[in-house]
Structure formats: structure tokens, C-alpha cells
Design a protein around this motif. Structure first.
Motif, PDB file in Angstrom:
ATOM      1  N   LEU A   1     -25.653  31.058  28.443  1.00 34.97           N
ATOM      2  CA  LEU A   1     -25.267  29.760  27.894  1.00 34.97           C
ATOM      3  C   LEU A   1     -23.983  29.859  27.068  1.00 34.97           C
ATOM      4  CD1 LEU A   1     -26.466  26.826  27.829  1.00 34.97           C
ATOM      5  CD2 LEU A   1     -27.086  27.345  25.493  1.00 34.97           C
TER       6      LEU A   1
ATOM      7  N   LEU B   1     -20.879  29.994  29.242  1.00 36.23           N
ATOM      8  CA  LEU B   1     -20.468  28.663  29.709  1.00 36.23           C
ATOM      9  C   LEU B   1     -19.781  27.888  28.586  1.00 36.23           C
ATOM     10  CD1 LEU B   1     -20.629  26.249  31.791  1.00 36.23           C
ATOM     11  CD2 LEU B   1     -22.753  25.649  30.649  1.00 36.23           C
TER      12      LEU B   1
ATOM     13  N   LEU C   1     -28.954  24.236  21.134  1.00 38.47           N
ATOM     14  CA  LEU C   1     -29.471  24.334  22.505  1.00 38.47           C
ATOM     15  C   LEU C   1     -30.374  25.552  22.671  1.00 38.47           C
ATOM     16  CD1 LEU C   1     -26.320  23.483  24.640  1.00 38.47           C
ATOM     17  CD2 LEU C   1     -28.249  22.008  24.137  1.00 38.47           C
ATOM     18  N   LEU C   2     -30.158  26.564  21.820  1.00 42.39           N
ATOM     19  CA  LEU C   2     -30.903  27.814  21.980  1.00 42.39           C
ATOM     20  C   LEU C   2     -32.183  27.856  21.144  1.00 42.39           C
ATOM     21  CD1 LEU C   2     -27.957  30.362  22.143  1.00 42.39           C
ATOM     22  CD2 LEU C   2     -29.494  29.708  23.987  1.00 42.39           C
TER      23      LEU C   2
ATOM     24  N   ALA D   1     -37.235  29.646  28.970  1.00 41.53           N
ATOM     25  CA  ALA D   1     -36.003  29.235  28.293  1.00 41.53           C
ATOM     26  C   ALA D   1     -34.802  30.003  28.836  1.00 41.53           C
ATOM     27  CB  ALA D   1     -36.140  29.457  26.779  1.00 41.53           C
TER      28      ALA D   1
ATOM     29  N   TRP E   1     -34.005  28.643  32.216  1.00 42.64           N
ATOM     30  CA  TRP E   1     -33.409  27.322  32.044  1.00 42.64           C
ATOM     31  C   TRP E   1     -31.918  27.456  31.770  1.00 42.64           C
ATOM     32  CZ3 TRP E   1     -30.643  25.134  28.087  1.00 42.64           C
ATOM     33  CH2 TRP E   1     -30.478  23.752  28.123  1.00 42.64           C
TER      34      TRP E   1
ATOM     35  N   LEU F   1     -29.024  26.491  34.574  1.00 42.35           N
ATOM     36  CA  LEU F   1     -28.150  25.348  34.293  1.00 42.35           C
ATOM     37  C   LEU F   1     -26.701  25.781  34.123  1.00 42.35           C
ATOM     38  CD1 LEU F   1     -30.015  22.878  31.959  1.00 42.35           C
ATOM     39  CD2 LEU F   1     -29.271  22.556  34.300  1.00 42.35           C
TER      40      LEU F   1
ATOM     41  N   LEU G   1     -23.716  24.311  36.252  1.00 42.60           N
ATOM     42  CA  LEU G   1     -22.749  23.434  35.589  1.00 42.60           C
ATOM     43  C   LEU G   1     -21.353  24.043  35.475  1.00 42.60           C
ATOM     44  CD1 LEU G   1     -24.954  21.824  32.797  1.00 42.60           C
ATOM     45  CD2 LEU G   1     -23.969  20.688  34.783  1.00 42.60           C
TER      46      LEU G   1
ATOM     47  N   ILE H   1     -18.764  22.670  37.854  1.00 47.86           N
ATOM     48  CA  ILE H   1     -18.458  21.277  37.530  1.00 47.86           C
ATOM     49  C   ILE H   1     -17.560  21.206  36.299  1.00 47.86           C
ATOM     50  CG2 ILE H   1     -19.502  19.079  36.863  1.00 47.86           C
ATOM     51  CD1 ILE H   1     -22.005  19.967  38.391  1.00 47.86           C
ATOM     52  N   ALA H   2     -17.832  22.091  35.336  1.00 46.47           N
ATOM     53  CA  ALA H   2     -17.062  22.055  34.086  1.00 46.47           C
ATOM     54  C   ALA H   2     -15.613  22.461  34.292  1.00 46.47           C
ATOM     55  CB  ALA H   2     -17.724  22.954  33.043  1.00 46.47           C
ATOM     56  N   VAL H   3     -15.371  23.475  35.143  1.00 41.79           N
ATOM     57  CA  VAL H   3     -14.001  23.983  35.260  1.00 41.79           C
ATOM     58  C   VAL H   3     -13.213  23.320  36.388  1.00 41.79           C
ATOM     59  CG1 VAL H   3     -14.563  26.233  34.278  1.00 41.79           C
ATOM     60  CG2 VAL H   3     -14.685  25.906  36.750  1.00 41.79           C
TER      61      VAL H   3
END
Lengths: 222, 242
Positions: free
Chosen positions: A147, A150, A172-173, A204, A207, A211, A215, A218-220
Motif C-alpha cells: 500500500l 502505491l 488505511l492500515l 488485510a 486486501w 487493490l 489501482l 489506473i493511478a499512473v
């Protein structure tokens, strides 16, 4: 098979080689983690007689902060040198670039964490080198570092990223932190209740890893 | 322009006339209702009246975060910065009302539980919710208005945040729980509140809901105007430079 995994391996090797050549970044993350464990041990020893029940919390806050600190640095260099744009321009899928970077960060972070487990074994007089604990540390690291990798890509272009990254990553963590601290407590025979904490930690971790993989492209995307 | 878009725009212009009086009268009715009309709760006393702000606020916040999630998906899908303005506007409202929920909850908690704060499951998950979207607003405000990449990053973060909420709730429930059990939404069972209290609560839903909608629209428009101003300024700069 090697065609798909090859580029990711190349990124892993590049990052690990860079981490080795320019050891300052990761060494400072390791030094930070060491100092944190020492200060916790010292400060809690002043406040309370029995510091062992606090150990899972000490370890995981240290691991999370050191991971965020190191992850942020690893991307800051990429964006300064412009290598990240070059990586995205290369005919490699962004997912592979992400997997490579995340794997390199996870490996470097695991090295730091195992050193801290050794240190804490001495300071807290508790055996922290067991298979169960190594699995827990591995799961927690995969989850948190995937995470933060990202998020550090995303915050690399923003002003004040050093402060921004923990503010974005830590809320988020929270589920991962709960699972990791409780599972570690269970492994150390600290009273933590009967819930399957390692399962929560695994969910977790899965997850955040899944994700982040989904993602990142999509982000870059430009 | 399609017929649907023009209908929506006409409806939107209409809201400017309709919403402010609704917000004003509903919020006034909520304040009077909760202080005067609603009976004093026997066990908890007057502090129970905070419920009329507390519970509608968290529902308004959930609604706002739902809008952030959907608008962020549209930002990622359509690359339309107007939806970035919507997401920012809704996130501001969501953070505001989550903060109000936490504040009223703390004020209620001191006399009833004896503490302002405790790491109870619902309190913790609401705080995490607050922190996630405060981080979203912070991250978004640190980048340029017109930076499409930053808007995408913020949208990705908002999606991550929304998908994190079930996991947060699940994990903290395992961890501990102390919060009062639901008294209004109990599925098919009748609500456990007396009718007067329920009536005031319904008015409060309307008041807080309308207020949240109104603030959300205002904030979104402000964001959008800021973007347009930045675009115009960039154009003027280019023109002067040429």
C-alpha cells in the motif's frame, strides 16, 4: 512465463542494486527503526515495570513508520531522476513495474525488520525469532509495503509528501495494524482474545496488495 | 446538449430557490423540536438531546462519502474534472459532519460513559473514516487545481478509502464494542423511541440532510469556480507571454 515476470524481476533487481549502491536511504530507515525500538524500550521501562505486553505495539508502530519513511524515499529518488517516467514509457505493463517496485521494497523492509526482531529479543528479553512470528511479520510487511508503495508513487509529485504519506497511509492500515498487533501478541502469549487474528492480518494484507496491484495502472495512466 | 442534461440543469437552478428556505426552516424546526418538543429522557437527561444532531450527522456523512466514492470513480473513468469538484465538495461536507458526530458523541459520552473518548468499535471506525477523508482533502489541496494527475491520485485514494471502510468496521468490531445498540433502524421491528422523539428525529434527518446537500452544492460550485478561474488565469498568462 519469463516474458511476463521478466520485467518485474528486472525492476526488482534494479531497485535492490540501487538500494545496495546508495545504502544511505535504507540505512537511515534501518537506523530510524533501531532508534525507535531503543527509545520505546527506554521510555516504557521508565513508566512501567512489565514492558513485554507493549512489545507487539512497539514492533508494529516501528515497522509501519520505518516502511513509510523508506517507501517514500525510494520513490522520491525515482521522480527526481525521472526514471519513473522512463519506466512507464518502456513497453512493460505498469502492473509489472509496480510488482517489481513493491517486491524490492518488501525485501529491503524485511531485512530491516528481522534485524529489529533480533534487537528487540535482546532488549525485551523475549524470544522473537520463531516461525509463527516470521509468518506474521511477512504478512504484515507485504500488506503495508504494497500500500505505501502505491501511495508513495502518488504523493511523489506533491508538495510536502514526507508529511502527507503517513497521513494518507496510516488510517488505511488500521485493520492491518489491529490484526498484526493482536496476532503478534497471541504468538507471544499476551492476552488478546480468541479471534483469529492471523486470519484478519492475512485478509488485510491481501486486501491492500490486491487493490494496490489493481489501482496502480489506473493511478499512473497519463 | 441532450434533453436530460438540460432538464438536470433546470432542476439544479431550481434548487437554488428551493433549498435555502428548506434548509433554514428545517434546521430551525430541528433546533426548536429537539430543545422544546422532545421530552426529557428519563435516564440520560437533557444530554440525550444531542442524539438529534449526532445520528442524522453520521448518516449525512455516510451519504457524502458515498458521493465521494461515486464521483471519484467517474473521475477515473471519464477524466472529467467537474467530478473532481463534486468529490472535493462532498468530502468537505462528509468530514464536517463526521467531525460533528465525533464532537457530539464525546459530549454525550462524558456524562453517560464517564469518558469523552474510548476505543470502542464504532468510535474507532468513525475516527478512521474522519482521518481517511481528512487525508484525502489534504492531499488534494496540496496539488494544483487543474492538475489532472493529482485529481486521479486523489480519486484513487478516495476509492481505496471507501473500500477500506468495511474492513475497518469488521476489524474494530472484532477488537471491541461498547456503543449503544441501534434504536431506530432495527429492520422490521418497531423503533424503540417514543413517537415525539421519533418525530423530532425525522425533522432532524430532513434538516441535517438538506443542510449537507446545500453545503455540498455550495462547496462543489466554489471548487468548480476556482478551477475555471485557474484556467482563465493560465490562458491570460499564455496570451501575455505570446
Amino acid at each position: 512465463m519469463s516474458d511476463t515476470v521478466g520485467p518485474a524481476m528486472a525492476v526488482v533487481m534494479k531497485d535492490l542494486r540501487l538500494a545496495w549502491r546508495d545504502r544511505a536511504g535504507w540505512a537511515s530507515a534501518g537506523a530510524f527503526a533501531t532508534i525507535a525500538v531503543l527509545v520505546y524500550s527506554f521510555a516504557f521501562d521508565l513508566a512501567t515495570g512489565d514492558i513485554r505486553p507493549l512489545l507487539p505495539g512497539v514492533l508494529w508502530t516501528t515497522f509501519l513508520f520505518a516502511g513509510i519513511f523508506a517507501g517514500g524515499q525510494s520513490f522520491a529518488r525515482e521522480s527526481e531522476e525521472g526514471t519513473f517516467d522512463a519506466l512507464l514509457l518502456s513497453p512493460v505493463s505498469p502492473t509489472m513495474v509496480y510488482l517489481g517496485k513493491a517486491a524490492a521494497n518488501i525485501i529491503a523492509m524485511l531485512v530491516i525488520e528481522f534485524l529489529q526482531l533480533g534487537l528487540a529479543t535482546i532488549l525485551f528479553d523475549t524470544n522473537l525469532v520463531s516461525l509463527e512470528l516470521l509468518v506474521i511479520v511477512f504478512l504484515g510487511t507485504v500488506g503495508s509495503v504494497s500500500l505505501t508503495t502505491l501511495l508513495s508513487t502518488m504523493s511523489a509529485s506533491m508538495r510536502g509528501r514526507a508529511m502527507l504519506l503517513p497521513v494518507m497511509a496510516l488510517p488505511l492500515l488500521v485493520p492491518l495494524l489491529i490484526g498484526a498487533v493482536r496476532a503478534t501478541g497471541a504468538a507471544l502469549n499476551v492476552e488478546v482474545g480468541a479471534a483469529p487474528w492471523t486470519l484478519l492480518l492475512a485478509v488485510a494484507a491481501l486486501w491492500s496488495a490486491a487493490l494496490s496491484v489493481l489501482l496502480f495502472p489506473i493511478a499512473v495512466e497519463r | 446538449m441532450s434533453a436530460l442534461t438540460s432538464t438536470l440543469q433546470r432542476l439544479y437552478g431550481f434548487w437554488w430557490i428551493v433549498l435555502p428556505p428548506i434548509v433554514g426552516s428545517a434546521v430551525m424546526a430541528m433546533i426548536i423540536g429537539s430543545i422544546v418538543v422532545a421530552p426529557r429522557e428519563i435516564i440520560e437527561g437533557d444530554v440525550q438531546r444531542l442524539l438529534y444532531i449526532h445520528f442524522p450527522s453520521i448518516l449525512a456523512a455516510y451519504g457524502a462519502f458515498g458521493v465521494v466514492f461515486l464521483a471519484s470513480l467517474v473521475v477515473l473513468w471519464k477524466r472529467d474534472l467537474r467530478w473532481d469538484a463534486v468529490a472535493r465538495g462532498a468530502a468537505t461536507v462528509g468530514v464536517l459532519f463526521t467531525g460533528l458526530t465525533l464532537a457530539t458523541g464525546a459530549l454525550w459520552g462524558k456524562p453517560i460513559w464517564g469518558v469523552y473518548w474510548t476505543w470502542d468499535a464504532r468510535l474507532t471506525s468513525t475516527l478512521v473514516l474522519f482521518l481517511i477523508y481528512a487525508a484525502y482533502l489534504l492531499a488534494r489541496s496540496m496539488a494544483d487545481e487543474l492538475d489532472e494527475q493529482a485529481a486521479r491520485f486523489a480519486a484513487v485514494f478516495a476509492v481505496l478509502g471507501a473500500l477500506d471502510i468495511p474492513l475497518v468496521m469488521f476489524s474494530v468490531t472484532w477488537w471491541r464494542t461498547l456503543h449503544p445498540q441501534p434504536i431506530v433502524m432495527r429492520g422490521l421491528e418497531r423503533p424503540a423511541l417514543p413517537p415525539e422523539m421519533l418525530l423530532v428525529l425525522m425533522i432532524a434527518f430532513l434538516g441535517i440532510g438538506a443542510l449537507a446537500l446545500w453545503l455540498g452544492i455550495l462547496r462543489t460550485e466554489a471548487e468548480w469556480l476556482a478551477k475555471r478561474t485557474a484556467t482563465l488565469r493560465a490562458k491570460i498568462d499564455r496570451h501575455e507571454g505570446a
